[in-house]
Design an enzyme around this catalytic site. Structure first.
Site, mmCIF file in Angstrom:
data_model
loop_
_atom_site.group_PDB
_atom_site.id
_atom_site.type_symbol
_atom_site.label_atom_id
_atom_site.label_comp_id
_atom_site.label_asym_id
_atom_site.label_seq_id
_atom_site.Cartn_x
_atom_site.Cartn_y
_atom_site.Cartn_z
ATOM 1 N N HIS A 33 -8.812 -23.023 -52.888
ATOM 2 C CA HIS A 33 -8.702 -24.292 -52.144
ATOM 3 C C HIS A 33 -8.920 -23.924 -50.686
ATOM 4 O O HIS A 33 -8.122 -23.154 -50.126
ATOM 5 C CB HIS A 33 -7.317 -24.913 -52.331
ATOM 6 C CG HIS A 33 -6.990 -25.187 -53.762
ATOM 7 N ND1 HIS A 33 -7.145 -26.429 -54.328
ATOM 8 C CD2 HIS A 33 -6.544 -24.363 -54.751
ATOM 9 C CE1 HIS A 33 -6.807 -26.367 -55.607
ATOM 10 N NE2 HIS A 33 -6.440 -25.132 -55.884
ATOM 11 N N ASP A 64 -4.745 -20.070 -53.123
ATOM 12 C CA ASP A 64 -4.410 -20.443 -51.734
ATOM 13 C C ASP A 64 -3.988 -19.166 -51.009
ATOM 14 O O ASP A 64 -2.790 -18.941 -50.757
ATOM 15 C CB ASP A 64 -3.256 -21.464 -51.735
ATOM 16 C CG ASP A 64 -3.624 -22.730 -52.491
ATOM 17 O OD1 ASP A 64 -4.371 -23.550 -51.939
ATOM 18 O OD2 ASP A 64 -3.177 -22.871 -53.645
ATOM 19 N N GLU A 79 -1.125 -25.071 -65.552
ATOM 20 C CA GLU A 79 -0.570 -24.202 -64.497
ATOM 21 C C GLU A 79 0.954 -24.225 -64.684
ATOM 22 O O GLU A 79 1.548 -23.229 -65.055
ATOM 23 C CB GLU A 79 -0.967 -24.709 -63.107
ATOM 24 C CG GLU A 79 -0.371 -23.898 -61.968
ATOM 25 C CD GLU A 79 -0.708 -24.456 -60.580
ATOM 26 O OE1 GLU A 79 -1.184 -25.605 -60.475
ATOM 27 O OE2 GLU A 79 -0.470 -23.729 -59.577
ATOM 28 N N HIS A 86 -7.532 -28.561 -62.831
ATOM 29 C CA HIS A 86 -6.328 -27.756 -62.991
ATOM 30 C C HIS A 86 -5.600 -28.270 -64.238
ATOM 31 O O HIS A 86 -5.404 -29.483 -64.385
ATOM 32 C CB HIS A 86 -5.396 -27.936 -61.801
ATOM 33 C CG HIS A 86 -5.808 -27.178 -60.571
ATOM 34 N ND1 HIS A 86 -7.051 -27.290 -60.009
ATOM 35 C CD2 HIS A 86 -5.111 -26.293 -59.800
ATOM 36 C CE1 HIS A 86 -7.099 -26.500 -58.938
ATOM 37 N NE2 HIS A 86 -5.948 -25.886 -58.792
ATOM 38 N N HIS A 128 -11.938 -20.172 -57.797
ATOM 39 C CA HIS A 128 -10.740 -21.014 -57.647
ATOM 40 C C HIS A 128 -10.089 -20.678 -56.314
ATOM 41 O O HIS A 128 -9.237 -19.797 -56.225
ATOM 42 C CB HIS A 128 -9.802 -20.758 -58.824
ATOM 43 C CG HIS A 128 -8.587 -21.645 -58.851
ATOM 44 N ND1 HIS A 128 -7.863 -21.870 -60.005
ATOM 45 C CD2 HIS A 128 -7.961 -22.362 -57.879
ATOM 46 C CE1 HIS A 128 -6.852 -22.673 -59.734
ATOM 47 N NE2 HIS A 128 -6.878 -22.976 -58.441
#
Ligand code: ADE
Ligand code: ZN
Length: 350
Positions: free
Chosen positions: A31, A291, A212, A209, A29
């Site tokens: 991005h 991220d 979250e 996703h 996971h």
């Protein structure tokens, strides 16, 4: 693999960070646009003549104070505006892969958001070829395997997702799967049921996703309507006992991102994170960075900070690393090879 079945030698608390850093692991996971460090954003802006609304790297970095997912996404999409040429996508992915390899990530499945780029006139070919070339070079030069997962932006329409899929089909062979990301609340999985059904027919692996910031109901519909194989985040699942049982029974992996959850205020502090609860309930949880350029840490930072805050042990470290390989989309022989190496690492570590 549950806790009871893993027999791992105890490791002294002061050696645990070293174990976490050195153990082989997969990242599922990440991005790739979220790995763009401010320094690279400024370098690419200069190279491409793009004007940024920040005067310096420091000023940009000081804007990284988020209150929720949307406050982050606004800055994240702005940062991606410096990506124009194939070489830009290559350089971004290369920087991440070098960093991941240094954290002993041996396999990674990279999310990318093509709609962020095609909306600015960048072609699908430019995006995919740049990223793919970085993945191929990384295998040969860094010894890390990497594959691409195309994510649809859920704040955009079903029609736009179908157009994106159409644009990506000439590059079908360069894509491992599809995912669903961006603002979750108000954009439930069912909005993309038909797109995902088509992607399933085309043989893509499917992830989304869910849970979250959004409710457990979104995890249910991601499973039952989109028929995803993994849930990205999924931390809200612990509010629904029946859902926890379903995830455990069907061995649906959750790609958990502790530092992301902290920075986006999903949990008030790392000590309150529910990773341990998910593992104790027998779920196939994994640790990931989401991220990393925006949330203050790559894979090993996520591991070491979460373990320090929650008191997880070497046993949990083994389970998390093993889960990362089991939940990956590599073939059975590659899974076996990685798990054998993981076992060897744990046997030899002292
Ligand atoms: N895109 C990049 N990071 C994301 C996240 N944490 N949630 C949803 N969409 C994203
Ligand atoms: Zn994410």
């Amino acid at each position: 693999m549950n806790l009871a079945k893993a027999s791992v030698k105890p490791v002294a608390a002061d050696r645990l960070p070293e174990l976490l850093r050195r153990m082989p692991k997969a990242e599922l996971h990440i991005h790739i646009e979220g790995s763009l460090e401010p320094e690279l954003i400024f370098a690419l802006a200069a190279r491409n003549g793009v004007q940024l609304p920040y005067a310096s790297v420091e000023e940009l970095r000081s804007a990284y104070a988020f209150s929720n997912l949307q406050s982050f996404l606004d800055i994240y999409y702005a940062g991606a505006s410096v990506l124009l040429k194939e070489q830009d996508f290559y350089d971004m992915a290369r920087a991440y892969l070098v960093r991941a390899a240094a954290d002993n990530v041996v396999h990674t499945e990279l999310f990318f958001d093509p709609q962020t780029h095609t909306a600015r006139g960048v072609s699908m070919q430019t995006v995919i070829q740049g990223l793919h070339r970085a993945c191929v070079d990384a295998q040969g030069e860094l010894g890390i395997s990497a594959a691409l997962i195309l994510c649809f932006l859920r704040h955009l329409s079903e029609e736009e997702a179908f157009e994106t899929l159409e644009q990506a089909l000439p590059f079908r062979d360069l894509l491992l799967g599809v995912g669903l990301d961006s603002g979750e609340v108000g954009n439930p999985p069912e909005k993309f049921a038909r797109v995902f059904a088509r992607c399933r027919e085309l043989g893509f692996h499917l992830v989304a996703h869910a849970g979250e910031e959004g409710p457990p109901a979104y995890v249910w519909t991601a499973l039952d309507l989109l028929k995803v194989e993994r849930i990205d985040h999924g931390v809200q699942s612990s509010k629904d006992a029946a859902l926890m049982q379903r995830l455990a029974r069907d061995r649906i992996a959750l790609t958990v991102c502790p530092l992301s959850n902290l920075k986006l205020c999903v949990f008030p502090d790392l000590a309150s994170h529910n990773l341990r609860q998910l593992l104790d309930a027998g779920l196939v949880a994994t640790v990931n960075s989401d991220d990393p350029a925006y949330f203050g840490g790559y894979m090993n930072d996520n591991f070491t900070q979460t373990f320090a805050a929650t008191g997880l042990t070497a046993q949990h470290a083994y389970i998390l690393a093993r889960n990362s390989f089991e939940a990956s989309f590599i073939d059975a022989a590659a899974k076996r090879m990685h798990i054998d190496r993981l076992n060897e690492f744990f046997e030899k570590f002292q």
